[in-house]
Design an enzyme around this catalytic site. Structure first.
Site, mmCIF file in Angstrom:
data_model
loop_
_atom_site.group_PDB
_atom_site.id
_atom_site.type_symbol
_atom_site.label_atom_id
_atom_site.label_comp_id
_atom_site.label_asym_id
_atom_site.label_seq_id
_atom_site.Cartn_x
_atom_site.Cartn_y
_atom_site.Cartn_z
ATOM 1 N N SER A 1 0.641 -1.006 0.105
ATOM 2 C CA SER A 1 0.026 0.059 0.015
ATOM 3 C C SER A 1 0.975 1.325 -0.246
ATOM 4 O O SER A 1 1.988 1.230 0.258
ATOM 5 C CB SER A 1 -0.967 -0.205 1.344
ATOM 6 O OG SER A 1 -1.370 1.323 1.522
ATOM 7 N N TYR B 1 -1.766 -1.266 10.857
ATOM 8 C CA TYR B 1 -1.872 -1.527 9.347
ATOM 9 C C TYR B 1 -0.787 -1.199 8.369
ATOM 10 O O TYR B 1 -0.079 -1.879 7.526
ATOM 11 C CB TYR B 1 -3.043 -1.091 8.831
ATOM 12 C CG TYR B 1 -3.238 -1.194 7.313
ATOM 13 C CD1 TYR B 1 -3.858 -2.141 6.594
ATOM 14 C CD2 TYR B 1 -3.072 -0.099 6.455
ATOM 15 C CE1 TYR B 1 -4.029 -2.357 5.480
ATOM 16 C CE2 TYR B 1 -3.372 -0.109 5.025
ATOM 17 C CZ TYR B 1 -3.619 -1.443 4.650
ATOM 18 O OH TYR B 1 -4.044 -1.531 3.277
HETATM 19 P P1 NAD Z 1 -11.989 -5.738 0.511
HETATM 20 O O1 NAD Z 1 -12.363 -5.918 1.765
HETATM 21 O O2 NAD Z 1 -12.328 -5.938 -0.507
HETATM 22 O O3 NAD Z 1 -10.642 -7.103 0.560
HETATM 23 C C1 NAD Z 1 -10.202 -7.530 1.611
HETATM 24 C C2 NAD Z 1 -10.402 -9.058 1.942
HETATM 25 O O4 NAD Z 1 -9.450 -9.804 3.092
HETATM 26 C C3 NAD Z 1 -11.772 -9.493 2.344
HETATM 27 O O5 NAD Z 1 -12.705 -9.293 1.203
HETATM 28 C C4 NAD Z 1 -11.585 -10.969 3.008
HETATM 29 O O6 NAD Z 1 -12.070 -11.868 2.110
HETATM 30 C C5 NAD Z 1 -10.096 -10.880 3.045
HETATM 31 N N1 NAD Z 1 -9.973 -11.006 4.732
HETATM 32 C C6 NAD Z 1 -9.568 -10.322 5.649
HETATM 33 N N2 NAD Z 1 -9.295 -10.831 6.669
HETATM 34 C C7 NAD Z 1 -9.361 -12.123 6.301
HETATM 35 C C8 NAD Z 1 -9.310 -13.558 7.189
HETATM 36 N N3 NAD Z 1 -9.015 -13.327 8.480
HETATM 37 N N4 NAD Z 1 -9.284 -14.655 6.577
HETATM 38 C C9 NAD Z 1 -9.416 -14.618 5.187
HETATM 39 N N5 NAD Z 1 -9.745 -13.574 4.561
HETATM 40 C C10 NAD Z 1 -9.786 -12.354 5.123
HETATM 41 O O7 NAD Z 1 -10.843 -4.676 0.494
HETATM 42 P P2 NAD Z 1 -9.691 -4.353 -0.669
HETATM 43 O O8 NAD Z 1 -9.129 -2.711 -0.317
HETATM 44 O O9 NAD Z 1 -9.679 -4.805 -1.817
HETATM 45 O O10 NAD Z 1 -8.256 -5.103 0.212
HETATM 46 C C11 NAD Z 1 -7.275 -5.937 -0.475
HETATM 47 C C12 NAD Z 1 -5.977 -5.663 -0.369
HETATM 48 O O11 NAD Z 1 -5.702 -4.327 -0.808
HETATM 49 C C13 NAD Z 1 -5.694 -5.598 1.028
HETATM 50 O O12 NAD Z 1 -4.457 -6.067 1.259
HETATM 51 C C14 NAD Z 1 -5.438 -4.151 1.472
HETATM 52 O O13 NAD Z 1 -4.594 -3.796 2.609
HETATM 53 C C15 NAD Z 1 -4.937 -3.624 0.150
HETATM 54 N N6 NAD Z 1 -5.128 -2.191 0.071
HETATM 55 C C16 NAD Z 1 -6.182 -1.453 -0.106
HETATM 56 C C17 NAD Z 1 -6.316 -0.009 -0.420
HETATM 57 C C18 NAD Z 1 -7.515 0.444 -0.478
HETATM 58 O O14 NAD Z 1 -7.471 1.496 -0.542
HETATM 59 N N7 NAD Z 1 -8.543 -0.378 -0.789
HETATM 60 C C19 NAD Z 1 -5.047 0.461 -0.664
HETATM 61 C C20 NAD Z 1 -3.873 -0.135 -0.400
HETATM 62 C C21 NAD Z 1 -3.754 -1.347 -0.171
#
Ligand code: NAD
Ligand code: MG
Length: 300
Positions: free
Chosen positions: A192, A205
């Protein structure tokens, strides 16, 4: 909110709407994407595959929603079979992805469970090998993000759960998958902008996201001689369930992503090609790298 076709030239500042007061909303963790307003665009209407992953076998964590869902849809439309990991509470979102993968003519294997549990991580990899025969792509996309303003209020339980989900699960999955990976395989982890520009309210985080970059650079050196590449995608602010389940204070969601140079939040669909590039042979000489897709924010 769907973009018409991924190859259509557009002004990226106007490609998707900016956040507005309509974006202020809350759900309990882990949340359902189908209940968000607006529903994030994961490329359902726009991602057009061109055979870049024909015959590959992929494991995608967090595949039900957000960025993982966008990667899973793209992998399938590029010709890969996909094993989906997600939490049991997310079945409704996951079933939509299963259907989209099958509509792309590929196999979808749903393996719900909790990544904080090392035995689930092992089982996920063994299920993938049993059902698909091998693993060529491991995309660790799942993540936990809960904002806490003061370190005094950051519980040991949360600190532990954030590290278990974001760092330990990646370690357990890589460890289990690598013995099954042939030369040409690819591991993609998810960092991120928070790794370099941490928000004060995302202490745990942001720290995990820096660890993910460093872990990936070290592992890339270790497995390079096996013909396995390890890379990272580092998104900026992207409209996903993570943000509306306590990832950000609700009041800031109305302006989510507006301070990026492109002036708006990203959509998961805009992350998919980064995962496809790093999974495919097109990135054959790229390993230990972090691909930043963050709306133009400065990153090292
Ligand atoms: P999202 O909520 O759609 O995805 C996160 C997913 O993590 C959930 O759908 C869930 O299935 C899974 N998860 C969480 N805890 C879990 C557990 N204990 N066991 C199994 N599965 C679990 O959100 P997203 O933003 O698409 O996140 C995906 C990745 O992108 C993450 O690693 C997040 O840190 C990263 N990210 C997101 C952003 C943003 O702004 N959305 C920015 C930078 C990085
Ligand atoms: Mg989800």
């Amino acid at each position: 909110m769907a973009n018409q076709d991924q190859y259509q030239t557009q002004d990226p500042t106007k490609q998707y709407p900016q956040a507005s007061s309509e974006w202020k909303q809350q759900q309990d963790e882990p949340g359902l994407q189908k209940e968000m307003t607006p529903v994030p665009d994961c490329g359902e209407q726009s991602y057009r595959g061109t055979g870049r992953l024909t015959g590959r076998k992929a494991v995608v964590t967090g595949a039900d929603s957000g960025i993982g869902r966008a990667a899973a849809i793209a992998f399938a439309r590029e010709g890969a079979d996909v094993v989906l990991s997600y939490l049991p509470e997310e079945e409704a979102d996951a079933q939509e992805v299963v259907k989209l993968i099958e509509e792309a003519g590929q196999k979808a294997v749903a393996v719900p469970g909790d990544l904080k549990d090392p035995s689930y991580c092992k089982q996920l990899i063994s299920q993938a090998v049993e059902q698909l025969g091998s693993i060529d792509i491991l995309a660790n996309v799942a993540g936990k993000q809960q904002y806490v303003e003061n370190i005094a209020d950051l519980s040991d339980e949360q600190f532990d759960a954030t590290f278990k989900t974001n760092v330990y699960a990646m370690f357990w999955l890589c460890k289990a998958a690598i013995p099954h990976m042939k030369p040409g395989s690819s591991i993609i982890n998810t960092s991120s902008i928070q790794a370099y520009s941490p928000s004060e309210i995302l202490l745990d985080y942001a720290t995990t996201k820096a660890a993910i970059n460093t872990f990936s650079k070290a592992l890339a050196q270790q497995v390079g001689s096996k013909g396995i590449r390890v890379n990272v995608v580092a998104p900026g602010p992207v409209w996903t369930p993570l943000q509306v389940v306590g990832g950000q204070p609700e009041e800031v969601l109305g302006e989510f992503g507006s301070s990026t140079p492109l002036g708006r939040a990203g959509q998961p669909a805009e992350m998919a090609s980064a995962y496809v590039y790093l999974a495919s042979q097109e990135s054959s000489y790229v390993s230990g790298e972090t691909l930043n897709a963050n709306g133009g924010m400065v990153s090292p």
